[in-house]
Design a protein around this motif. Structure first.
Motif, PDB file in Angstrom:
ATOM      1  N   UNK A  64       0.077  57.110  39.365  1.00  0.00           N
ATOM      2  CA  UNK A  64      -1.236  56.471  39.177  1.00  0.00           C
ATOM      3  C   UNK A  64      -1.505  55.499  40.315  1.00  0.00           C
ATOM      4  N   UNK A  65      -2.783  55.094  40.394  1.00  0.00           N
ATOM      5  CA  UNK A  65      -3.204  54.177  41.437  1.00  0.00           C
ATOM      6  C   UNK A  65      -4.187  53.184  40.853  1.00  0.00           C
ATOM      7  N   UNK A  66      -4.318  52.091  41.575  1.00  0.00           N
ATOM      8  CA  UNK A  66      -5.307  51.101  41.205  1.00  0.00           C
ATOM      9  C   UNK A  66      -4.994  50.420  39.899  1.00  0.00           C
ATOM     10  N   UNK A  67      -6.071  50.235  39.115  1.00  0.00           N
ATOM     11  CA  UNK A  67      -5.915  49.493  37.867  1.00  0.00           C
ATOM     12  C   UNK A  67      -5.059  50.257  36.859  1.00  0.00           C
ATOM     13  N   UNK A  68      -5.013  51.585  36.978  1.00  0.00           N
ATOM     14  CA  UNK A  68      -4.223  52.368  36.024  1.00  0.00           C
ATOM     15  C   UNK A  68      -2.727  52.203  36.279  1.00  0.00           C
ATOM     16  N   UNK A  69      -2.370  51.957  37.526  1.00  0.00           N
ATOM     17  CA  UNK A  69      -0.967  51.657  37.816  1.00  0.00           C
ATOM     18  C   UNK A  69      -0.562  50.344  37.159  1.00  0.00           C
ATOM     19  N   UNK A  70      -1.447  49.365  37.244  1.00  0.00           N
ATOM     20  CA  UNK A  70      -1.171  48.064  36.616  1.00  0.00           C
ATOM     21  C   UNK A  70      -1.123  48.209  35.108  1.00  0.00           C
TER      22      UNK A  70
END
Length: 871
Positions: A818-824
């Motif tokens: 995942x990337x961005x806010x979904x990684x967080x």
């Protein structure tokens, strides 16, 4: 080349007949079928095609030129003669212009043929019926100027001849730009604008109506060739493209006419511009009508825009909506009445009046052929005999409306130009003359070059109030009327003036068009479109089609990250780094900033779950504090329990470091806080597991484990486990601290506001250390899972660590994919899930006994279970 050959042949013809002229008279006053003479103190010569021969003459270059027959009489040309007579009658009657001086005229019928024009010119120059070059016969009235010729090609040939003698020449119809060259044609003037101006106006009309894809037809003479070249150059500079550009000879062959018809019919261009004279265009138009060509907008040069030949019902359907030009004309006061008084009985010296009467009335005189020639040259039979009692009133409206009087007005002005020039010349004051200090020219002795000087500077206003003068090129003020061909109720065509063009006005005011007055060849008032390719809207760019003109193109959408905010853009351009195109790619807008926010459902849900979990943990801690003296709490090492619950509260709360706008302090602390707190939790679990194992073994007889039951083992275990993570995080923050950044490379059109961890190795080392402690704790708990349930919690710790490890093992692929806010969000979910797993598996069973089954929360019950199991 043809003109030069004709001139040479004419000279040979003159020389061959020179001997015959020795004994003949040299007066031109005697009547002839091709000459109309009126005496005066000063003469004005005129070359006018009274008859028209539509057939191409055949030259035998080994024989002298013979005068060709001319069958078709031109009513309009006769009106030009009457305009000259009318102007001279006004001038002779006006005592303020050349008082006591009578102006006469000498009109020659050129038959619209070059050899006739040249022969007539030589006759006027020499005063001889059979002219001898450079020899002037007799001492008759002086020849002031020669009017003509009609066609530009003929005028060029005549101008070359007259230029040798500096004899003033004024053309009433020739508009070829080459005639503006004063070095080549020093004595040439005209009262119609040059085709330079006409081409400029035609180009402005095309641009004004928004046409970019047109076809062009022109004649292969000086008028059509020069005019079309100038027009093509101006239109190409303005970005207009040509679907075709064809020419046709003055006498068109059937094959050439068919070729042009096919091109026009097949072309996608809806606008066809024609630079031609009306007699040469007629065969082409007839063929186009025969092939039922429709849906075209015709743009006409002044050579055919008021054509009487095309004013028939047969051309009406095709030519409806035509836009044409005509040099500005003005109704001459009293001229129409003067025309209506023309009668054979009152003009005995007029050699053309009977032919005019036949054409006007449609009759034939007794003892004459019963045929009448139409303007197109076609002969029709008539049974009506002329009596002289017929009336011209019906005829006048058909042939002499305002627009058809164009050449009448230019001849009228030319006559006044000569009169004012002569008046300026004879007004010379002796001693102040231009040519001689003590002499002035007289009407009897002036030379052509003397009058030429005064003609260059003439300036006056005619009786209509319009100013007349010549510029340095011999051209008059350039004023045009824009005409629209519209259908009359009877099915014929009439002209409606819809605009004007004045070259003397400022650039933005030169052209004026009344759009509402235009009648197109299609329903409605909308301007017909003529484009090779429709305009590319904003967000697209023009890609040229291979092998096609620049007006033919494809519209390609701008690439990702680029925009075009204008119509027909030739390229797109990239947005600045922090901007991104809107969905139509017409403007750059700020990129969407993405981070895990409290204001979106995902961030709000995780924050709510973290808050509820921390509150639940705090509530459990409160339950344990309030029941600190009970058997369950004591049996599970109260201090470690309190520390573990406190660590779990912090672990839930550390989720808030990951939610919201990334800042420097939150980026610096969130991974370190998470890593240290979780290591503290796992160390507490490991310490509890070790204490359970030690407590069970210490109860055995003669066990040496009793000395390890003190607080030293948990303290050492927690301290050593936590200190390792603290050192690792300290080195990380010291050498490469995390920082907030705006990542624009991960996703197009989105700025990911995130924390850059600076060192991926440090992050995974921290997580690896946490995983190592979790595995050790799981292994110890797993080995102690068979201890008695009433005394230890090894099974629950084993299960909790299994959940913990499962969550973080699942976290790794989820985090990396995942990337961005979904990684967080994945990391926050793992923190909450693993913390909740520890809380639920370790503390919910104890809370159940403490809160709901307090009777089981006794030492006897716990010990009893163990005894029963032993038994």
């Amino acid at each position: 080349m043809n003109v030069v050959l004709v001139v040479l042949l004419l000279i040979l013809s003159v020389l061959s007949q020179a001997v015959e002229a020795q004994g003949q008279g040299c007066s031109l006053k005697s009547p002839r079928k091709t000459r109309y003479y009126q005496d005066g103190d000063v003469l004005i010569g005129a070359l006018i095609p009274m008859h028209i021969n539509w057939q191409q003459p055949i030259y035998h270059y080994t024989e002298p030129l013979q005068r060709q027959p001319c069958p078709a009489f031109s009513v309009l040309s006769y009106g030009w003669v009457q305009a000259l007579i009318f102007a001279l009658s006004e001038i002779n009657a006006n005592q303020s212009i050349l008082p006591n001086v009578t102006l006469g005229f000498l009109v020659y019928d050129t038959c619209l043929m070059l050899e006739h024009s040249l022969q007539s010119t030589l006759q006027m120059l020499t005063g001889q019926e059979t002219p001898i070059l450079n020899y002037q016969c007799g001492h008759g009235p002086a020849l002031s100027a020669i009017f003509g010729d009609t066609m530009s090609t003929d005028s060029i040939a005549v101008a070359r001849l007259l230029g040798l003698y500096r004899q003033p020449q004024i053309s009433y119809s020739s508009s070829s730009p080459i005639l503006s060259n004063k070095q080549m044609f020093p004595s040439f003037f005209r009262t119609v604008p040059s085709d330079d101006t006409q081409a400029q106006l035609l180009a402005e009309l095309v641009i004004h109506f928004g046409w970019t894809w047109i076809g062009m037809l022109s004649t292969e003479d000086d008028y059509g060739r020069m005019g079309s070249q100038i027009l093509r150059s101006k239109l190409l500079k303005s970005g207009v493209c040509f679907a075709f550009d064809e020419s046709f000879p003055s006498v068109s062959t059937e094959s050439r006419v068919l070729f042009i018809t096919k091109i026009v019919k097949r072309s996608s261009a809806r606008v066809i511009l024609i630079f031609s004279s009306d007699p040469y265009l007629t065969p082409v138009m007839k063929e186009l009508v025969r092939h039922n060509v429709s849906g075209k907008v015709w743009i006409g040069s002044e050579g055919w825009s008021t054509s009487p030949i095309l004013l028939t019902e047969g051309f009406a359907k095709m030519l409806k909506g035509t836009i044409g030009l005509t040099p500005h004309t003005h109704q001459i006061s009293g001229f129409t009445e003067f025309l209506l008084k023309v009668h054979p009985s009152t003009l005995p010296d007029d050699i053309f009046v009977k032919s005019f009467w036949e054409q006007a009335i449609g009759c034939h005189w007794p003892n004459q052929e019963s045929f009448v020639a139409l303007p197109s040259g076609e002969l029709i039979q008539t049974n009506l005999t002329c009596t002289g009692n017929e009336k011209l009133e019906k005829f006048s409206s058909k042939y002499y409306d305002d627009f058809k009087l164009r050449n009448h007005y230019t001849i009228y002005n030319a006559a006044y130009v000569v009169a004012h020039s002569l008046m300026n010349m004879v007004s010379c004051i002796p001693g102040q003359g231009f040519f001689h200090k003590d002499k002035c020219a007289t009407l009897r002795t002036f030379k052509p070059w003397q009058l030429l000087h005064y003609m260059k500077s003439v300036r006056f206003k005619n009786k209509m109030g319009e100013e007349m003068y010549f510029d340095e090129h011999g051209n008059p003020p350039s004023i045009y009327s824009v005409l629209n061909w519209q259908i009359r109720p009877d099915g014929g065509i009439h002209y409606v003036k819809v605009g004007t063009f004045d070259a003397r006005s400022p650039t933005e005011q030169k052209l004026s068009i009344n759009m509402s007055a235009i009648q197109w060849n299609q329903p409605g008032t909308e301007v017909p479109r003529s484009v090779c390719s429709e305009s590319c809207p904003s967000g697209f760019w023009k890609a040229a089609q291979k092998g096609q003109p620049s007006c033919c193109f494809n519209c390609n959408p701008c690439s990702e990250g680029e925009i075009s905010n204008e119509t027909d853009s030739i390229s797109c351009w990239a947005c600045p780094s922090e901007l991104w195109p809107n969905w139509t790619r017409t403007e750059c807008i700020p990129k969407r900033i993405e981070y895990l926010s409290y204001h979106e459902p995902l961030g709000a849900t995780l924050a709510s779950v973290a808050s509820l979990s921390s509150l639940s943990t705090a509530a459990i801690l409160l339950v344990f504090l309030r029941n600190c003296d009970t058997a369950i709490v004591k049996a599970n090492n109260r201090e470690l329990t309190y520390l573990l619950l406190g660590s779990l509260i912090l672990s839930f709360l550390c989720s808030f470091f990951f939610i919201g706008v990334p800042r420097r302090i939150t980026c610096l602390l969130r991974q370190s806080a998470f890593g240290i707190i979780f290591v503290l939790c796992v160390s507490c679990v490991l310490a509890k597991t070790i204490m359970v194992v030690l407590a069970f073994n210490a109860t055995k007889p003669n066990s040496k484990m009793k000395r390890w039951l003190g607080p030293s083992v948990p303290v050492v275990t927690i301290s050593v486990g936590t200190l390792g993570q603290v050192l690792l995080c300290f080195v990380w923050l010291l050498l490469c601290p995390p920082f907030p950044e705006k990542n624009m490379k991960v996703r197009t059109g989105v700025i990911i506001f995130q924390c850059n961890e600076c060192s991926e190795a440090a992050l995974w080392s921290m997580l690896g250390y946490l995983g190592f402690l979790a595995c050790v704790s799981f292994l110890v708990a797993f080995l102690a899972r068979k201890l008695p349930d009433s005394f230890n919690e090894a099974k629950w710790i084993t299960f909790s660590m299994l959940v913990f490890l499962s969550v973080w093992l699942s976290f790794i692929p989820g985090y990396l994919s995942t990337q961005g806010k979904y990684m967080v969000a994945v990391e926050v979910f793992a923190i909450i899930s693993s913390s909740a797993g520890l809380l639920i598996c370790i503390f919910f069973p104890k809370c159940y006994i403490i809160v709901l089954r307090p009777e089981r929360n006794t030492r006897e019950h716990i010990l009893g279970k163990r005894i029963i199991k032993k038994k």
